[in-house]
Design an enzyme around this catalytic site. Structure first.
Site, PDB file in Angstrom:
ATOM      1  N   ARG A  74       0.809  -1.222   0.000  1.00 12.20           N
ATOM      2  CA  ARG A  74       0.000   0.000   0.000  1.00 12.20           C
ATOM      3  C   ARG A  74       0.846   1.278   0.000  1.00 12.20           C
ATOM      4  O   ARG A  74       0.583   2.203  -0.782  1.00 12.20           O
ATOM      5  CB  ARG A  74      -0.951   0.013   1.219  1.00 12.20           C
ATOM      6  CG  ARG A  74      -2.202  -0.784   1.013  1.00 12.20           C
ATOM      7  CD  ARG A  74      -2.697  -1.378   2.315  1.00 12.20           C
ATOM      8  NE  ARG A  74      -1.797  -2.468   2.695  1.00 12.20           N
ATOM      9  CZ  ARG A  74      -1.969  -3.728   2.303  1.00 12.20           C
ATOM     10  NH1 ARG A  74      -3.008  -4.059   1.614  1.00 12.20           N
ATOM     11  NH2 ARG A  74      -1.095  -4.675   2.622  1.00 12.20           N
ATOM     12  N   THR A  75       1.841   1.361   0.866  1.00 12.04           N
ATOM     13  CA  THR A  75       2.607   2.607   0.959  1.00 12.04           C
ATOM     14  C   THR A  75       3.357   2.852  -0.351  1.00 12.04           C
ATOM     15  O   THR A  75       3.342   3.965  -0.898  1.00 12.04           O
ATOM     16  CB  THR A  75       3.580   2.545   2.154  1.00 12.04           C
ATOM     17  OG1 THR A  75       2.843   2.171   3.318  1.00 12.04           O
ATOM     18  CG2 THR A  75       4.246   3.887   2.396  1.00 12.04           C
ATOM     19  N   LYS A 104      25.550  -4.479  -1.835  1.00  7.75           N
ATOM     20  CA  LYS A 104      27.015  -4.595  -1.957  1.00  7.75           C
ATOM     21  C   LYS A 104      27.716  -4.090  -0.705  1.00  7.75           C
ATOM     22  O   LYS A 104      28.928  -4.041  -0.649  1.00  7.75           O
ATOM     23  CB  LYS A 104      27.503  -3.766  -3.149  1.00  7.75           C
ATOM     24  CG  LYS A 104      26.917  -4.155  -4.477  1.00  7.75           C
ATOM     25  CD  LYS A 104      27.489  -3.203  -5.543  1.00  7.75           C
ATOM     26  CE  LYS A 104      26.772  -3.316  -6.857  1.00  7.75           C
ATOM     27  NZ  LYS A 104      27.105  -2.202  -7.750  1.00  7.75           N
ATOM     28  N   ARG A 125      11.644   3.807   3.194  1.00  9.71           N
ATOM     29  CA  ARG A 125      11.197   2.804   4.177  1.00  9.71           C
ATOM     30  C   ARG A 125      12.405   1.984   4.560  1.00  9.71           C
ATOM     31  O   ARG A 125      13.147   1.511   3.694  1.00  9.71           O
ATOM     32  CB  ARG A 125      10.115   1.900   3.600  1.00  9.71           C
ATOM     33  CG  ARG A 125       9.875   0.687   4.496  1.00  9.71           C
ATOM     34  CD  ARG A 125       8.621  -0.039   4.208  1.00  9.71           C
ATOM     35  NE  ARG A 125       7.449   0.763   4.550  1.00  9.71           N
ATOM     36  CZ  ARG A 125       6.224   0.269   4.646  1.00  9.71           C
ATOM     37  NH1 ARG A 125       6.010  -1.010   4.441  1.00  9.71           N
ATOM     38  NH2 ARG A 125       5.203   1.041   4.951  1.00  9.71           N
ATOM     39  N   HIS A 162       5.409   5.791  11.450  1.00  6.02           N
ATOM     40  CA  HIS A 162       4.872   5.697  10.081  1.00  6.02           C
ATOM     41  C   HIS A 162       3.935   6.905   9.919  1.00  6.02           C
ATOM     42  O   HIS A 162       2.712   6.772   9.918  1.00  6.02           O
ATOM     43  CB  HIS A 162       4.133   4.372   9.919  1.00  6.02           C
ATOM     44  CG  HIS A 162       3.866   3.980   8.496  1.00  6.02           C
ATOM     45  ND1 HIS A 162       3.969   4.856   7.433  1.00  6.02           N
ATOM     46  CD2 HIS A 162       3.505   2.786   7.956  1.00  6.02           C
ATOM     47  CE1 HIS A 162       3.676   4.208   6.312  1.00  6.02           C
ATOM     48  NE2 HIS A 162       3.394   2.957   6.604  1.00  6.02           N
TER      49      HIS A 162
HETATM   50  N1  ASP Z   1       1.678  -1.726   6.692  1.00  7.82           N
HETATM   51  C1  ASP Z   1       1.897  -1.279   8.039  1.00  7.82           C
HETATM   52  C2  ASP Z   1       3.341  -0.901   8.245  1.00  7.82           C
HETATM   53  O1  ASP Z   1       4.100  -0.846   7.301  1.00  7.82           O
HETATM   54  C3  ASP Z   1       1.399  -2.247   9.057  1.00  7.82           C
HETATM   55  C4  ASP Z   1       2.035  -3.599   9.094  1.00  7.82           C
HETATM   56  O2  ASP Z   1       3.017  -3.877   8.404  1.00  7.82           O
HETATM   57  O3  ASP Z   1       1.536  -4.416   9.857  1.00  7.82           O
HETATM   58  O4  ASP Z   1       3.723  -0.633   9.363  1.00  7.82           O
END
Ligand code: ASP
Length: 345
Positions: A74-75, A104, A125, A162
Site C-alpha cells: 500500500r505505501t 554490496k 522505508r 509511520h
Molecule cells: N503496513 C503497516 C506498516 O508498514 C502495518 C504492518 O506492516 O503491519 O507498518
C-alpha cells in the site's frame, strides 16, 4: 548490511510552512497544520474524482525516488500513484535491500545521498527506527555539494514511526466521525512493534480533541512503549490498558486492529505463543457498537481469522480498510503538493 548511527536531531516543526520540510515524524504537525493538510486532501480527492486535469500540473517536472528496504504494498503503490497523479515522475528501487548498492555493503548515508543527487523528494522505508531522521540529516548536507536540498519522507522506519499512515488514518476517522471529541479509540494487537499505532496515538494528541481517549489492548509483552503512553497522558488524552477483549473495546468509536509483527521477533516460538491472543472475528464485530469504525493498516493475517472471516468483516459497513487505502493516496498527494511547491490546493 545497513549500518545506522541513531540521530537525536529533532525534526523541524511544520508551523504552517510545509515547503521543503522533511517529514519524519508526526510530532512535526500541530492542529492547524493538520487542518491545512486535510483540507488539501479533501480537495484533491474531489478533483481526482472529477478528473480535474489541473491536478496533473502540481508536481510537473518533479522527481520522486522510492527507496524501500522493507516490503510494502500500500505505501509503495500509493506514493507512486500520488506522485504520478500530481504530474510528477517516479524512480526507484522498491526492493532496495536486494537491488540497490546496499546489497554490496553501501551504508544508508551514501545510498540516500545518491538518491538525493537525482530526485527532489525521497520516500524511504527502512527496518531501523531512527533511520529516516539520519537520512534527513545527511540530505541536509548534500546541498553544499549539489546545490539542491531534496526532501525526505518517512514511509515507515522499523518499530519507530509511520507518519503518513497515521495521517491517512486520522483523515479517515474524521471523514466518518467528523469529530474526535469524546471518542474512544481502541488500539489492539502488537502495540510494541506497530509503528502505525505509535504514530496514530501521537497524532490523536496533536489533534487535541476534547474528551478523546485511547484504550490499548495487547498481550502483556506487546504493550505500547511507555514513552508513547506518557506523552498521551501528558497531553490530556486518557489512556487505559488491557490484556483481553472487554466492554470498553466493544463500545469504542474506533477499533484499530493490528498485525502481530512476526518479522520483529527474535525467537519464532515467542511469536507463535502470542500470535492468536487477539483475533477479530465476525461474531466479535457483531458484539461491537453499531457506530464503531473497524480499521486496520494491513496487511492482515490470522489476527482477522480465516479468509472467509476477512470476507465477512469486509462486507460490514463499519469496516473501512479500503477507504483507508484510497485515502492514503489522497493524503500523500496533499503532502507531496505541500512540501514540493507549497501549493494551495
Ligand atoms: N503496513 C503497516 C506498516 O508498514 C502495518 C504492518 O506492516 O503491519 O507498518
Amino acid at each position: 548490511m545497513l549500518a545506522i548511527v541513531p540521530s537525536a536531531t529533532a525534526p523541524e516543526p511544520i508551523e504552517g510552512d510545509f515547503l521543503g520540510k522533511h517529514i519524519v515524524s508526526v510530532g512535526q504537525f500541530c492542529r492547524s497544520d493538520l487542518d491545512v493538510l486535510f483540507d488539501a486532501t479533501s480537495s484533491l480527492r474531489t478533483r481526482v474524482r472529477q478528473s480535474d486535469r489541473g491536478v496533473a500540473e502540481i508536481a510537473k517536472g518533479s522527481v520522486m525516488a522510492l527507496l524501500f528496504f522493507e516490503s510494502s504494498t500500500r505505501t509503495d503503490l500509493s506514493f507512486q500513484s500520488a506522485m504520478r497523479r500530481l504530474g510528477g515522475e517516479v524512480v526507484g528501487v522498491s526492493n532496495g535491500i536486494r537491488f540497490s548498492s546496499a546489497y554490496k555493503g553501501e551504508d544508508l548515508h551514501d545510498t540516500i545521498r545518491a538518491a538525493g543527487c537525482y530526485a527532489d523528494v525521497i520516500t524511504l522505508r527502512h527496518p531501523v527506527a531512527g533511520s529516516c531522521r539520519l537520512a534527513a540529516r545527511y540530505l541536509g548536507r548534500l546541498d553544499k555539494k549539489v546545490g539542491r536540498r531534496p526532501i525526505l519522507i518517512n514511509a515507515g522506519d522499523g518499530v519507530g514511526e509511520h507518519p503518513t499512515q497515521a495521517l491517512l488514518d486520522l483523515f479517515t476517522i474524521l471523514d466518518f466521525k467528523e469529530s474526535l471529541d469524546n471518542t474512544c479509540i481502541s488500539m489492539v494487537g502488537d502495540l510494541k512493534h506497530g509503528r502505525t499505532v505509535h504514530s496514530l496515538a501521537r497524532l490523536v494528541c496533536a489533534w487535541g480533541a476534547r474528551g478523546a481517549s485511547l484504550h490499548l489492548l495487547s498481550p502483556p509483552d506487546l504493550r505500547m512503549p511507555p514513552e508513547v503512553v506518557e506523552m498521551c497522558r501528558a497531553s490530556g488524552v486518557e489512556v487505559s490498558e488491557a490484556s483481553r477483549i472487554d466492554d470498553r473495546l466493544r463500545e469504542s468509536g474506533v477499533i484499530y486492529w493490528t498485525r502481530v509483527q512476526e518479522e520483529r521477533f527474535e525467537n519464532p516460538a515467542d511469536y507463535e505463543a502470542i500470535k492468536d491472543d487477539f483475533v477479530m472475528t465476525p461474531p466479535l464485530l457483531r458484539s461491537c457498537s453499531p457506530h464503531t469504525l473497524l480499521m486496520h493498516p494491513l496487511p492482515r493475517k490470522h489476527e482477522m481469522g480465516t479468509r472467509a472471516d476477512h470476507d465477512e468483516l469486509d462486507a460490514d459497513d463499519r469496516s473501512v480498510f479500503f477507504q483507508q487505502m484510497e485515502n492514503g493516496m489522497f493524503v500523500r498527494m496533499a503532502l507531496l503538493a505541500k512540501v514540493l511547491s507549497g501549493a494551495h490546493v
